[in-house]
Each structure stands twice: as structure tokens, then as C-alpha cells.
Motif scaffolding. Structure first.
Motif, PDB file in Angstrom:
ATOM      1  N   PHE A   9       0.824  -1.201   0.000  1.00 13.30           N
ATOM      2  CA  PHE A   9       0.000   0.000   0.000  1.00 13.30           C
ATOM      3  C   PHE A   9       0.867   1.263   0.000  1.00 13.30           C
ATOM      4  O   PHE A   9       0.554   2.243  -0.681  1.00 13.30           O
ATOM      5  N   ARG A  10       1.966   1.232   0.762  1.00 13.68           N
ATOM      6  CA  ARG A  10       2.808   2.425   0.866  1.00 13.68           C
ATOM      7  C   ARG A  10       3.481   2.766  -0.461  1.00 13.68           C
ATOM      8  O   ARG A  10       3.698   3.933  -0.778  1.00 13.68           O
ATOM      9  N   THR A  11       3.792   1.752  -1.259  1.00 12.72           N
ATOM     10  CA  THR A  11       4.582   1.978  -2.465  1.00 12.72           C
ATOM     11  C   THR A  11       3.782   1.894  -3.761  1.00 12.72           C
ATOM     12  O   THR A  11       4.305   2.249  -4.816  1.00 12.72           O
ATOM     13  N   ALA A  34       8.268   9.998  -5.994  1.00 11.63           N
ATOM     14  CA  ALA A  34       9.317  10.973  -5.669  1.00 11.63           C
ATOM     15  C   ALA A  34       9.426  11.171  -4.165  1.00 11.63           C
ATOM     16  O   ALA A  34      10.531  11.244  -3.606  1.00 11.63           O
ATOM     17  N   VAL A  35       8.293  11.237  -3.484  1.00 11.94           N
ATOM     18  CA  VAL A  35       8.309  11.388  -2.026  1.00 11.94           C
ATOM     19  C   VAL A  35       8.872  10.134  -1.365  1.00 11.94           C
ATOM     20  O   VAL A  35       9.595  10.204  -0.358  1.00 11.94           O
ATOM     21  N   ASN A  36       8.578   8.976  -1.939  1.00 11.31           N
ATOM     22  CA  ASN A  36       9.013   7.708  -1.349  1.00 11.31           C
ATOM     23  C   ASN A  36      10.497   7.405  -1.547  1.00 11.31           C
ATOM     24  O   ASN A  36      11.011   6.444  -0.960  1.00 11.31           O
ATOM     25  N   LEU A  37      11.184   8.200  -2.359  1.00 14.56           N
ATOM     26  CA  LEU A  37      12.593   7.910  -2.641  1.00 14.56           C
ATOM     27  C   LEU A  37      13.445   7.838  -1.376  1.00 14.56           C
ATOM     28  O   LEU A  37      14.385   7.049  -1.300  1.00 14.56           O
ATOM     29  N   PHE A  38      13.102   8.667  -0.378  1.00 13.63           N
ATOM     30  CA  PHE A  38      13.941   8.694   0.827  1.00 13.63           C
ATOM     31  C   PHE A  38      13.729   7.469   1.706  1.00 13.63           C
ATOM     32  O   PHE A  38      14.450   7.265   2.689  1.00 13.63           O
ATOM     33  N   GLU A  39      12.753   6.619   1.370  1.00 16.11           N
ATOM     34  CA  GLU A  39      12.491   5.422   2.165  1.00 16.11           C
ATOM     35  C   GLU A  39      12.751   4.139   1.386  1.00 16.11           C
ATOM     36  O   GLU A  39      12.151   3.102   1.652  1.00 16.11           O
ATOM     37  N   GLU A  40      13.656   4.179   0.436  1.00 18.97           N
ATOM     38  CA  GLU A  40      13.984   2.984  -0.344  1.00 18.97           C
ATOM     39  C   GLU A  40      14.744   1.968   0.516  1.00 18.97           C
ATOM     40  O   GLU A  40      15.450   2.323   1.453  1.00 18.97           O
ATOM     41  N   GLU A  72      14.829  -4.100   7.577  1.00 17.36           N
ATOM     42  CA  GLU A  72      14.334  -3.654   8.881  1.00 17.36           C
ATOM     43  C   GLU A  72      13.156  -4.509   9.335  1.00 17.36           C
ATOM     44  O   GLU A  72      13.073  -4.905  10.504  1.00 17.36           O
ATOM     45  N   PHE A  73      12.240  -4.793   8.421  1.00 15.65           N
ATOM     46  CA  PHE A  73      11.063  -5.591   8.765  1.00 15.65           C
ATOM     47  C   PHE A  73      11.447  -7.034   9.058  1.00 15.65           C
ATOM     48  O   PHE A  73      10.865  -7.676   9.934  1.00 15.65           O
ATOM     49  N   ILE A  74      12.424  -7.559   8.333  1.00 18.68           N
ATOM     50  CA  ILE A  74      12.862  -8.932   8.553  1.00 18.68           C
ATOM     51  C   ILE A  74      13.529  -9.078   9.920  1.00 18.68           C
ATOM     52  O   ILE A  74      13.262 -10.029  10.665  1.00 18.68           O
ATOM     53  N   THR A  75      14.380  -8.116  10.285  1.00 18.68           N
ATOM     54  CA  THR A  75      15.029  -8.146  11.597  1.00 18.68           C
ATOM     55  C   THR A  75      14.006  -8.025  12.715  1.00 18.68           C
ATOM     56  O   THR A  75      14.034  -8.763  13.706  1.00 18.68           O
TER      57      THR A  75
END
Length: 292
Positions: free
Chosen positions: A111-113, A232-238, A243-246
Motif C-alpha cells: 500500500f505504501r509503495t 518521488a516522495v518515497n525515494l527517501f524510504e527505499e 528492517e522488517f525482517i530483523t
């Protein structure tokens, strides 16, 4: 309370022809209104989670949909936490013993991407996985006096399994994320707005018209422009999958601990996962389960 939109016949799609048990779906002028309608508290159980997975696939592929608005038919509950019995079943089946992206985290990241705009209109309680879904949305708005958000997992002896800690650290900052994840209590719409947990807190007389106008306005823009603005906004969260796996590995450790089963047993004995049992601030469960 949510507004149920009339279906625009021009917006016919496979989404509308799909039957759901936990969701009501309408589509109008490029805006899909997804209304949670599942039991006493809109619990996240196997039915609702798998239907959300199915929904994500459908809306991502449906060219008729530009904007998705999540809302609830239950005035007291937007979307609740996971069914703790389901977590126990998944644990016993070894579902958490994996180094791949967890199911629910993967759903929220979809949903986020995805190249569609997602909006949460929170009129009721959004806790645990429900609050995580709201955070994964592109925007979220809460009704003053009705919306409450919390990550209450620590009280039951676990941690947020859908990525709340990762979302919160980015949205509200480290110290406030600690307060939310370690305190376990509810945050009102006004408190959530101040922290950056949600976009805005809106009065009951304003929230429906505000969200509707925003959703329809965005849906009037070209689909490619919407998709690339979001990208474009999501680029900073690539590159966040590790993180989710850990976090899932740590979740697996906690869900296997005796404290979790003891607290779940006590939780159900005291009215957990019932409409009236969860109306109060979740911080009150801290004392109820303290000696579990």
C-alpha cells in the motif's frame, strides 16, 4: 461516521465484482472507498488480513482506481490489533521462523509503495496492526473525540509485528516513537496530530467533507502524475525490507515466550477483543495484566 458513496456506473471494475466478508467496497470518480465491517471491533484475523491482501492486488491493478480511502462502519473501532489467538496459531505453525518479508509488513509496504494514493479516515480506535495500516497510508486523518491510535503490543508482551517501530521512527522521531511503543497507551487525534502520528485532527462536522474533497481532487489528476509524485516522495524510504525482517525475528522471539501466552490468557479472561472490553484506554490493560 463514514459516508457510503454511490457507485458510479462508469467506474465498473473487477474490484466491485469481488465479494468480501470483512470489507464494503464502493467506487466513485476514481476513488475507492473501503469500509471495514468485521465483527465487534474490526479485528485483524485471518479473514480480514487475507481480504486486505486480495484487495491490495486488485486496486493496484485496477486502472479505474486512483485514490483509496479506508474508513469504518463501526463508530468505535476503525481497525483493531491482530487476533492474539491467530498469532499463537501462526507461531505454532512456524510462520514466524522465516528470513523473508513478513506477510503483514509486506501488505502494508504494498500500500505504501503502490502507484495509488491511500488515505485513512480514522473515526474510532486504531490499535496495533490497525494503527500500522494507518501509518502505511500516504495520509491519515482522525476525528477529534473519536479517533485513538496506539501500539499496545508491549502490554501483551510482544512488539509491533507490522513495522510500527520503523514507521514511527521516521514519522515522529526516536523519542516519541519510544513513548508510543513502550508506553502502550492511546493517543487522541489531537495528540496524534501534534506528534505527527497523523496528518490532521478534524472535527466530526469537517472530516467527511475534508477527506472526500481531497480524495476527489487528487483523483481528478492524471494517473501518471499521481504515481510519480508519490514515487518521488518515497525515494527517501527505499530499501527498508531488512528492517522488517530483523524486527520479525525479534517478534518471533517474544511470541514464543511464556509471558505472551500468560498475558493473552488473562487478556481474554478480562474481556479482551470484545466491543466493550477494549473501549477504555489500552494503558489500563497494563495493570490488569501486570500479575499475569
Amino acid at each position: 461516521m463514514q459516508n457510503d458513496k454511490k457507485i458510479n456506473n462508469k467506474d465498473s471494475s473487477i474490484l466491485l465484482s469481488t465479494e468480501f466478508k470483512s470489507l464494503k467496497v464502493t467506487l466513485d470518480k476514481g476513488v475507492a472507498f473501503i469500509t471495514f465491517n468485521h465483527g465487534e471491533i474490526n479485528i485483524l484475523d485471518m479473514v480480514s488480513v487475507m481480504e486486505l491482501v486480495q484487495l491490495a492486488e486488485l486496486v493496484e491493478q485496477d486502472s479505474n482506481v486512483k485514490v483509496i480511502v479506508f474508513q469504518s462502519s463501526n463508530p468505535d473501532y476503525f481497525l483493531s490489533h491482530a487476533d492474539f489467538k491467530l498469532l499463537q496459531e501462526f507461531r505454532d505453525q512456524g510462520a514466524y521462523d522465516s528470513d523473508e518479508m513478513p506477510l503483514y509488513s509486506g501488505l502494508l509496504e504494498k500500500f505504501r509503495t503502490m502507484p495509488k494514493v491511500t488515505i485513512a479516515k480514522i473515526q474510532g480506535r486504531a490499535r496495533g496492526g490497525g494503527a500500522e495500516l494507518a501509518m502505511a497510508m500516504d495520509m491519515s486523518f482522525g476525528e477529534i473525540g473519536k479517533a485513538f491510535l496506539s501500539q499496545m503490543e508491549v502490554i501483551i508482551g510482544i512488539l509491533p509485528g507490522g513495522g510500527a517501530a520503523q514507521y514511527l521512527a521516521r514519522k515522529v522521531g526516536r523519542s516519541r516513537a519510544m513513548e508510543i511503543c513502550l508506553g502502550g497507551g492511546d493517543f487522541s487525534a489531537l495528540e496524534a496530530e501534534e506528534y505527527g502520528y497523523i496528518n490532521r485532527a478534524l472535527a466530526s462536522s469537517e472530516i467527511d467533507s475534508f477527506v472526500d474533497e481531497l480524495a476527489y481532487r487528487i483523483a481528478s489528476y492524471p494517473a501518471q502524475a499521481i504515481a510519480l509524485n508519490k514515487a518521488a516522495v518515497n525515494l527517501f524510504e527505499e530499501g527498508r525490507s531488512n528492517e522488517f525482517i530483523t524486527s520479525n525475528a525479534w517478534f518471533a522471539e517474544l511470541v514464543k515466550a511464556p509471558d505472551f501466552d500468560n498475558r493473552v490468557r488473562s487478556f481474554f479472561s478480562k474481556g479482551g477483543q470484545t466491543h466493550d472490553g477494549e473501549l477504555a484506554d489500552w494503558s489500563e490493560w497494563a495493570s490488569k495484566l501486570e500479575n499475569s
